[in-house]
Scaffold this motif. Structure first.
Motif, short mmCIF file in Angstrom:
data_model
loop_
_atom_site.label_atom_id
_atom_site.label_comp_id
_atom_site.label_asym_id
_atom_site.label_seq_id
_atom_site.Cartn_x
_atom_site.Cartn_y
_atom_site.Cartn_z
N ASN A 1 -13.83 -3.10 1.20
CA ASN A 1 -14.56 -3.37 -0.05
C ASN A 1 -14.40 -2.27 -1.10
O ASN A 1 -15.18 -2.18 -2.03
CB ASN A 1 -16.07 -3.55 0.19
N SER A 2 -13.40 -1.43 -0.92
CA SER A 2 -13.23 -0.32 -1.85
C SER A 2 -11.83 -0.40 -2.46
O SER A 2 -10.95 -1.05 -1.90
CB SER A 2 -13.42 0.98 -1.06
N THR A 3 -11.65 0.21 -3.61
CA THR A 3 -10.32 0.19 -4.24
C THR A 3 -9.97 1.59 -4.75
O THR A 3 -10.79 2.49 -4.71
CB THR A 3 -10.29 -0.76 -5.46
N TYR A 4 -8.77 1.70 -5.27
CA TYR A 4 -8.35 2.95 -5.87
C TYR A 4 -9.17 3.22 -7.13
O TYR A 4 -9.60 2.27 -7.81
CB TYR A 4 -6.88 2.85 -6.30
N PRO A 5 -9.35 4.48 -7.52
CA PRO A 5 -10.02 4.77 -8.80
C PRO A 5 -9.07 4.62 -9.99
O PRO A 5 -9.28 5.21 -11.04
CB PRO A 5 -10.48 6.21 -8.62
N PHE A 6 -8.01 3.83 -9.81
CA PHE A 6 -7.05 3.53 -10.88
C PHE A 6 -6.51 2.14 -10.57
O PHE A 6 -6.67 1.66 -9.44
CB PHE A 6 -5.92 4.58 -10.93
N PRO A 7 -5.91 1.47 -11.57
CA PRO A 7 -5.42 0.11 -11.29
C PRO A 7 -4.46 0.12 -10.10
O PRO A 7 -3.67 1.04 -9.94
CB PRO A 7 -4.70 -0.26 -12.58
N LYS A 8 -4.58 -0.92 -9.29
CA LYS A 8 -3.75 -0.99 -8.07
C LYS A 8 -2.27 -0.92 -8.45
O LYS A 8 -1.79 -1.70 -9.25
CB LYS A 8 -4.03 -2.30 -7.35
N PRO A 9 -1.55 0.07 -7.91
CA PRO A 9 -0.13 0.20 -8.27
C PRO A 9 0.71 -0.97 -7.76
O PRO A 9 0.37 -1.59 -6.76
CB PRO A 9 0.29 1.51 -7.60
N TYR A 10 1.80 -1.25 -8.44
CA TYR A 10 2.67 -2.36 -8.08
C TYR A 10 3.41 -2.05 -6.78
O TYR A 10 3.68 -2.93 -5.99
CB TYR A 10 3.67 -2.59 -9.22
N GLY A 11 3.73 -0.79 -6.59
CA GLY A 11 4.42 -0.39 -5.36
C GLY A 11 4.00 1.00 -4.95
O GLY A 11 3.47 1.76 -5.76
N GLU A 12 4.18 1.31 -3.67
CA GLU A 12 3.83 2.64 -3.15
C GLU A 12 5.04 3.20 -2.42
O GLU A 12 5.57 2.56 -1.53
CB GLU A 12 2.65 2.53 -2.19
N ILE A 13 5.46 4.39 -2.81
CA ILE A 13 6.71 4.94 -2.27
C ILE A 13 6.48 6.37 -1.81
O ILE A 13 5.99 7.20 -2.56
CB ILE A 13 7.81 4.93 -3.36
N PRO A 14 6.84 6.66 -0.54
CA PRO A 14 6.76 8.05 -0.11
C PRO A 14 7.88 8.87 -0.74
O PRO A 14 9.00 8.38 -0.91
CB PRO A 14 6.96 7.97 1.41
N ILE A 15 7.55 10.08 -1.16
CA ILE A 15 8.56 11.04 -1.62
C ILE A 15 8.35 12.27 -0.75
O ILE A 15 7.41 13.05 -0.98
CB ILE A 15 8.38 11.40 -3.11
N ILE A 16 9.19 12.43 0.27
CA ILE A 16 9.01 13.52 1.22
C ILE A 16 10.11 14.54 1.02
O ILE A 16 11.29 14.22 1.12
CB ILE A 16 9.03 12.99 2.67
N PHE A 17 9.70 15.76 0.70
CA PHE A 17 10.69 16.84 0.53
C PHE A 17 10.90 17.55 1.87
O PHE A 17 9.94 17.77 2.61
CB PHE A 17 10.21 17.87 -0.49
N GLY A 18 12.14 17.90 2.13
CA GLY A 18 12.46 18.65 3.35
C GLY A 18 13.50 19.70 3.05
O GLY A 18 13.99 19.83 1.92
N GLU A 19 13.83 20.47 4.08
CA GLU A 19 14.90 21.47 3.96
C GLU A 19 15.88 21.22 5.09
O GLU A 19 15.47 20.97 6.24
CB GLU A 19 14.31 22.88 4.12
#
Ligand SMILES: *[C@@H]1O[C@H](CO)[C@@H](O)[C@H](O)[C@H]1NC(C)=O
Ligand SMILES: *[C@@H]1O[C@H](CO)[C@@H](O)[C@H](O)[C@H]1NC(C)=O
Ligand SMILES: *[C@@H]1O[C@H](CO)[C@@H](O)[C@H](O)[C@H]1NC(C)=O
Ligand SMILES: *[C@@H]1O[C@H](CO)[C@@H](O)[C@H](O)[C@H]1NC(C)=O
Ligand SMILES: *[C@@H]1O[C@H](CO)[C@@H](O)[C@H](O)[C@H]1NC(C)=O
Ligand SMILES: *[C@@H]1O[C@H](CO)[C@@H](O)[C@H](O)[C@H]1NC(C)=O
Ligand SMILES: *[C@@H]1O[C@H](CO)[C@@H](O)[C@H](O)[C@H]1NC(C)=O
Ligand SMILES: *[C@@H]1O[C@H](CO)[C@@H](O)[C@H](O)[C@H]1NC(C)=O
Ligand SMILES: *[C@@H]1O[C@H](CO)[C@@H](O)[C@H](O)[C@H]1NC(C)=O
Ligand SMILES: *[C@@H]1O[C@H](CO)[C@@H](O)[C@H](O)[C@H]1NC(C)=O
Ligand SMILES: [Cu+2]
Length: 571
Positions: free
Chosen positions: A151-169
């Protein structure tokens, strides 16, 4: 494929898309199997074996809703001891499966298994998991998406897509060899050979272009980037050409939306960032590069890239241009960004402790040990061995038994109490030069014991000992803390607290202590157990920049450490 079959599949796809977009719940699981094993990967024209979870690099994403409890069966099918840590998950009353090796558990030996319970509570946004033994986390890591609760949502409009951006070495060599070699030499470990975005170095490196990470977007849509810095030793600047980035969360707590051309993120930190695909349909570079403030320190000075690719733009007009990133030594740019992150107390009520019962001030220092008689190689500055410390104690991690079980079962000889609450020596911590005698720390396994329910103010004071100072991303397990103040120079306890932000400080689990400066945090010690506190630059952790908080039991049962799970790995 026949025409009808294709048509049928298309219709199926459309229906499932409609179903998905009308759904408020995300696809989550309560049980995961993590098989730690080697897999062959090719990067920078070289093939090598790396340690992975389920053969994936980066590893699998864990998806949960706020407040869920999940179980992860960790199987060690590799050659080395391993442990897995759920970074930023507070694990109320459950330090047993938190993961740091010899702090809360003995390692899972090759052939072994450990069923880890992961209890989510207030966290919402992005976190990550990673190995917490030696340098295995270089390749053993992945994202944790924590969706809003029922019953809860984001405090911003629901994004169209969600993408991980993971930095590594990425090192061309085996990371274990890099670690072992540096321990034998006493000098700094070799810098990495590449920075990666979702496992890929990108167009600017040898043999990498065909596999560059591509983020496909539709014009007019907004995407949630779940950004994780899983790099070992590099604080990073990140930017996307011609696009703004709106930070809406940090360390799995929403923050006041903040729009910038770049972000600065240290190892251990996570950020939720909105990307509005509001430019001409084309291809745009995203890029990540080091922020390295230490004078004369060698570091990986390469640039990782990915591509934001608008759909329907199969023939971009020209090669995309690189985004502007601050200079590698631009401390101002790093801290302008870091200091601007604010909490959202209206939507997520804050309770910043105001009556402090326990003050702790600790230096965080790079140090050296003199070369012991008879040792062949001491490649630290001036023929020394590099080290690091908190309050002049270089932490010696136990290697026969873990601190949590030693505490629970009253076993002596594993750790001692009495981590100092204040620097043992007061001097100008941020001076330009020092007597050499200050460089050598003590060795010890000292923990700080906290009463249940104490309100703690913890101040980190950076020092310029050995090398002139640099930034330290300090991470605390088991808690999030309010970051109430930052400053350059020496912390002054009668002056600086008057300017603390007690109104809308961010609630984080990792904070960046500025080069030649200090940072102050506050938290309520309401989670009984044994909790690791350490620099998230891996080489500093290796050298001893860490300690442990033991939070004692409270009065009622619900404030007491329960017994360990039956399958705790044995030493
Ligand atoms: C969610 O909303 C539904 C419908 O309004 C209600 O029946 C349910 O109790 C709510 N659940 C929670 C956990 O608040
Ligand atoms: C570290 O770097 C040195 C100098 O470039 C090189 O000789 C050595 O082989 C490297 N070590 C590892 C483990 O990659
Ligand atoms: C980083 O690399 C660039 C070239 O790629 C070079 O011009 C610059 O001097 C390097 N900076 C440092 C600090 O090594
Ligand atoms: C950053 O490095 C450049 C050269 O690489 C130097 O000219 C500049 O003074 C440095 N800035 C700071 C703040 O140290
Ligand atoms: C190196 O050691 C010598 C002799 O102990 C000392 O005089 C000198 O100041 C040291 N230099 C640095 C940079 O530590
Ligand atoms: C500490 O050293 C710095 C750098 O030399 C100097 O600017 C500052 O005034 C000194 N602080 C004190 C309290 O002496
Ligand atoms: C740390 O302790 C050692 C050993 O007592 C001492 O020689 C050194 O000066 C101390 N350094 C600092 C910065 O307190
Ligand atoms: C700390 O700040 C107070 C108030 O501004 C000042 O009087 C005092 O000299 C400062 N202490 C130090 C060690 O700089
Ligand atoms: C534990 O229970 C007591 C009494 O029921 C309550 O006052 C307290 O807030 C609870 N503590 C936690 C951490 O839930
Ligand atoms: C693996 O862990 C066991 C149990 O703590 C320990 O005895 C052994 O030395 C470790 N092996 C290595 C290679 O560290
Ligand atoms: Cu550090």
């Amino acid at each position: 494929m026949s025409f009808y079959k294709e048509l049928f599949l298309q219709i199926l796809l459309i229906f499932s898309l409609i179903a998905l977009s009308s759904q408020t719940r995300y696809q989550t699981k309560s049980h995961y199997n993590f098989v730690v094993k080697e897999a062959r990967y090719t990067r920078l024209c070289c093939t090598k074996n790396i340690l992975t979870v389920n053969g994936q690099f980066p590893g699998p994403t864990i998806r949960v809703h706020k407040g869920d409890t999940i179980y992860v069966n960790v199987y060690n099918k590799g050659k080395y001891n391993i442990t897995i840590h759920w970074h930023g998950v507070k694990q109320p009353r459950n330090p047993w499966t938190d993961g740091p090796e010899y702090i809360t558990q003995c390692p899972i030996k090759p052939g072994g298994k450990f069923r880890q319970k992961v209890i989510f509570s207030e966290e919402e946004g992005t976190l990550w998991w990673h190995a917490h033994s030696d340098w295995a986390r270089a390749t053993v890591h992945g994202a944790i998406n924590i969706y809003p609760g029922i019953n809860s949502t984001y405090p911003f409009p629901k994004p169209y897509g969600e993408i991980p951006i993971i930095f590594g070495e990425w090192w061309k060599n085996d990371v274990n060899k890099v670690l072992t070699e540096s321990l034998e030499s006493g000098g700094a470990p070799n810098s990495s050979d590449a920075i990666t975005i979702n496992g890929q170095p990108g167009d600017l490196y040898l043999c990498s272009k065909s596999e560059t990470f591509k983020l496909r977007v539709e014009q007019g849509r907004t995407y949630l980037l779940r950004v994780v810095n899983a790099a070992m030793n590099l604080i990073l600047f990140f930017s996307i050409s011609k696009h703004k980035l709106t930070v809406v969360g940090a360390d799995a707590m929403y923050t006041k939306p903040m729009t910038r051309d770049y972000i600065c993120i240290s190892p251990g930190q996570t950020m939720d960032v909105l990307l509005h695909a509001n430019q001409e349909p084309s291809h745009y570079y995203m890029a990540a590069r080091a922020y390295s403030s230490a004078a004369g320190l060698e570091f990986d000075n390469t640039t990782a890239t990915g591509i934001v690719q608008y759909s329907w733009s199969h023939t971009p007009l020209s090669t995309p241009s690189l985004p502007h990133l601050p200079n590698y030594n631009d401390t101002q740019a790093a801290f302008d960004f870091i200091r601007s992150i604010r909490g959202l107390p209206k939507k997520y009520p804050h309770e910043v402790p105001t009556k402090i019962t326990t003050h702790v001030i600790t230096t965080v220092s790079i140090n050296t040990f003199p070369c012991p008689n008879g040792r062949q190689t001491c490649e630290g500055p001036n023929g020394t061995i590099l080290s690091s410390s908190m309050n002049n104690i270089s932490f010696q991690t136990p290697n026969k038994f873990d601190i949590l079980e030693a505490y629970y079962y009253h076993i002596n000889g594993v750790f001692s109490k009495g981590f100092p609450s204040f620097p043992p020596l007061i001097f100008n911590f941020t001076a330009d030069s020092f007597p050499l005698t200050l460089n050598t720390p003590k060795r010890g396994t000292k923990v700080k014991v906290l009463k249940y329910g104490s309100t703690v103010e913890l101040v980190f004071q950076g020092t310029n000992l050995v090398g002139g100072g640099l930034d330290h991303p300090m991470h605390l397990h088991g808690f999030s803390f309010y970051v109430v103040g930052y400053g350059f120079g020496n912390f002054n306890k009668s002056k600086h607290p008057m300017n603390y932000n007690l109104i809308d400080p961010p609630l984080l689990n990792t904070l960046m202590v500025p080069k030649s400066g200090w940072a102050a945090v506050r938290f309520l010690a309401s989670n009984p157990g044994v909790w690791f506190l350490h620099c998230h630059l891996e080489r500093h952790l290796t050298w001893g920049m860490e300690t442990v908080f033991i939070v004692k039991n409270g009065k009622s049962l619900n404030e007491t450490l329960p017994p360990p799970p039956p399958d705790m790995p044995l030493c």
